[in-house]
Structure formats: structure tokens, C-alpha cells
Design a protein around this motif. Sequence first.
Motif, PDB file in Angstrom:
ATOM      1  N   ARG A   1       0.837  -1.204   0.000  1.00 13.16           N
ATOM      2  CA  ARG A   1       0.000   0.000   0.000  1.00 13.16           C
ATOM      3  C   ARG A   1       0.873   1.255   0.000  1.00 13.16           C
ATOM      4  NH1 ARG A   1      -1.506  -1.118   6.087  1.00 13.16           N
ATOM      5  NH2 ARG A   1       0.180   0.034   7.090  1.00 13.16           N
ATOM      6  N   ASN A   2       0.303   2.347  -0.521  1.00 14.16           N
ATOM      7  CA  ASN A   2       0.926   3.664  -0.437  1.00 14.16           C
ATOM      8  C   ASN A   2       0.651   4.250   0.934  1.00 14.16           C
ATOM      9  OD1 ASN A   2       1.939   3.726  -3.044  1.00 14.16           O
ATOM     10  ND2 ASN A   2       0.179   4.816  -3.875  1.00 14.16           N
ATOM     11  N   GLU A   3       1.585   5.035   1.417  1.00 14.08           N
ATOM     12  CA  GLU A   3       1.416   5.754   2.679  1.00 14.08           C
ATOM     13  C   GLU A   3       1.269   7.242   2.386  1.00 14.08           C
ATOM     14  OE1 GLU A   3       0.860   4.168   5.326  1.00 14.08           O
ATOM     15  OE2 GLU A   3       1.679   2.191   4.906  1.00 14.08           O
ATOM     16  N   ASP A   4       0.658   7.976   3.306  1.00 11.84           N
ATOM     17  CA  ASP A   4       0.423   9.415   3.138  1.00 11.84           C
ATOM     18  C   ASP A   4       1.718  10.220   3.013  1.00 11.84           C
ATOM     19  OD1 ASP A   4      -2.300   9.009   3.215  1.00 11.84           O
ATOM     20  OD2 ASP A   4      -2.490   9.504   5.346  1.00 11.84           O
ATOM     21  N   ASP A   5       2.828   9.692   3.568  1.00 10.58           N
ATOM     22  CA  ASP A   5       4.095  10.426   3.531  1.00 10.58           C
ATOM     23  C   ASP A   5       4.883  10.198   2.235  1.00 10.58           C
ATOM     24  OD1 ASP A   5       5.071   7.852   3.833  1.00 10.58           O
ATOM     25  OD2 ASP A   5       6.137   8.259   5.714  1.00 10.58           O
ATOM     26  N   GLY A   6       4.290   9.483   1.265  1.00  8.27           N
ATOM     27  CA  GLY A   6       4.955   9.239  -0.012  1.00  8.27           C
ATOM     28  C   GLY A   6       5.732   7.940  -0.061  1.00  8.27           C
TER      29      GLY A   6
END
Length: 94
Positions: free
Chosen positions: A39-44
Motif C-alpha cells: 500500500r501507499n502511505e500518506d508520507d509518499g
Amino acid sequence: MADDRKATLVHISGRVQGVSFRIWTKTQAQRFGLTGWVRNEDDGSVTALIAGQDAAVSAMLEQFWNGPVGASVSSVVTKQASLDEAPSDFRITS
């Protein structure tokens, strides 16, 4: 043997979003016979749980340093995880 199986939580940083890193991870994981998710995280960054034979997990961890074309990986941090946390296939999650 089940004793040869392990699960690892992986946090990958650098230029890893917007370069199809999750799709690449799923393809590579399936090639190595691994289960888990990415998954992608909010921090890039990108986080993945990979589970399978010890040698396959180790090979995938090496591949994370390369990533897909366009990626620039600056960090791959691992943490032991439980095999119970891995699904029976490999998934891209949100």
C-alpha cells in the motif's frame, strides 16, 4: 516446510509513488510465490507485508532496492511480522 516460511513488514522510502511501485511489487511477489499486501502511505512511502519461503522473502527484499523503472529507493526498512497477518494471495490495498 512451514519452518522455512517467514513474514516481513517492509517500509520503502524514496521516489516510490507515481511509478507503479505497487503493481511492480505485486508482480514480483507473485513471481517469487509470496503472499501479502502492498500500500501507499500518506508520507509518499510504500509499505508491504511479504510472506513465504525464507529464500523468496530475501530475494524480494533485494528487489525492493531496485524497484520499477522510474523509482529511486533511498531506504528499505524491515521488521519481523507474523505469518498469520498475511492473506492467502498478494493484494494491493489502499
